[in-house]
Design an enzyme around this catalytic site. Structure first.
Site, PDB file in Angstrom:
ATOM      1  N   ASP A  13     -31.079  62.935 -24.287  1.00  0.00           N
ATOM      2  CA  ASP A  13     -32.398  63.513 -24.481  1.00  0.00           C
ATOM      3  C   ASP A  13     -32.904  63.992 -23.129  1.00  0.00           C
ATOM      4  O   ASP A  13     -33.013  63.212 -22.192  1.00  0.00           O
ATOM      5  CB  ASP A  13     -33.330  62.441 -25.058  1.00  0.00           C
ATOM      6  CG  ASP A  13     -34.664  63.000 -25.498  1.00  0.00           C
ATOM      7  OD1 ASP A  13     -34.749  64.201 -25.782  1.00  0.00           O
ATOM      8  OD2 ASP A  13     -35.612  62.208 -25.572  1.00  0.00           O
ATOM      9  N   GLU A  94     -22.421  73.187 -22.407  1.00  0.00           N
ATOM     10  CA  GLU A  94     -21.081  73.355 -21.844  1.00  0.00           C
ATOM     11  C   GLU A  94     -20.611  72.065 -21.181  1.00  0.00           C
ATOM     12  O   GLU A  94     -19.441  71.694 -21.287  1.00  0.00           O
ATOM     13  CB  GLU A  94     -21.069  74.511 -20.837  1.00  0.00           C
ATOM     14  CG  GLU A  94     -21.155  75.878 -21.495  1.00  0.00           C
ATOM     15  CD  GLU A  94     -21.322  77.013 -20.490  1.00  0.00           C
ATOM     16  OE1 GLU A  94     -21.123  76.789 -19.274  1.00  0.00           O
ATOM     17  OE2 GLU A  94     -21.650  78.133 -20.928  1.00  0.00           O
TER      18      GLU A  94
END
Length: 194
Positions: A13, A94
């Site tokens: 988060d 990524e």
């Protein structure tokens, strides 16, 4: 719980994502209460994100800028830049994909590596939760902020989660929390044991 053998769920988060991204361009605001908000002149002055310092003043997402400034007159604001958030979101994803395709250790080790890589490469912090189910992994990512990993196991979940305020339970909103508190349920543990 053996984090090397059992199925482990990891939830990361971002810590005040929009605010964190803006602070990369406004480092002078890093030690001040700051928020990302819409244009108050065009009646869109809603808090979209805030840093940890602003959060300590009680500033919450979706409140109006004038309400936030009543709590913190020195609140610094910046406008949102959604394309920039999309760019950083892609970069973070990524990094996540690098770890989801290979084995890099147990859940905590992977979470810590992701957190450190995001911080080193992008200058952003995130908190991670590692657990045996999705809800506990999400709650773990909210447990310690900013920039921390919390492991919630089948052995320690009661010690970590039961003392938390009922409002910290996933999917419990203000109205539900008020009703539960009205009947004497103030912690997650009290609800679990009722």
């Amino acid at each position: 719980m053996d984090l090397t053998k059992n199925r482990v769920i990891l939830h990361c988060d971002m810590n005040g994502f929009f605010a964190s991204v803006e602070l990369l361009d406004y480092p002078e605001l890093r030690d001040k209460p700051m928020a990302v908000c819409g244009d108050p002149e065009s009646r869109h002055g809603i808090i979209l994100a805030k840093n940890e310092i602003a959060k300590r003043y009680g500033i919450v997402t979706a409140e109006t800028l004038w309400q936030a400034r009543k709590k913190c007159p020195d609140l610094q604001t910046v406008p949102p830049h959604h394309k920039k958030y999309q760019h950083y979101s892609r970069l973070i994803n990524e990094i996540y994909l690098q770890y989801s395709q290979k084995l890099f250790g147990n859940g905590k080790q992977i979470a810590d590596k992701i957190r450190h890589q995001v911080k080193k490469e992008l200058g952003l912090t995130l908190s991670a939760g590692v657990s045996f189910n999705k809800i506990f992994a999400k709650m773990g990512s909210d447990y310690k902020k900013p920039d921390a990993t919390t492991v919630i196991t089948q052995e320690n979940y009661k010690n970590i989660l039961w003392p938390l305020d009922i409002r910290d339970l996933f999917f419990v909103g203000k109205a539900t929390a008020d009703k539960l508190q009205g009947i004497g349920i103030h912690t997650i543990g009290q609800l679990a044991e009722s």
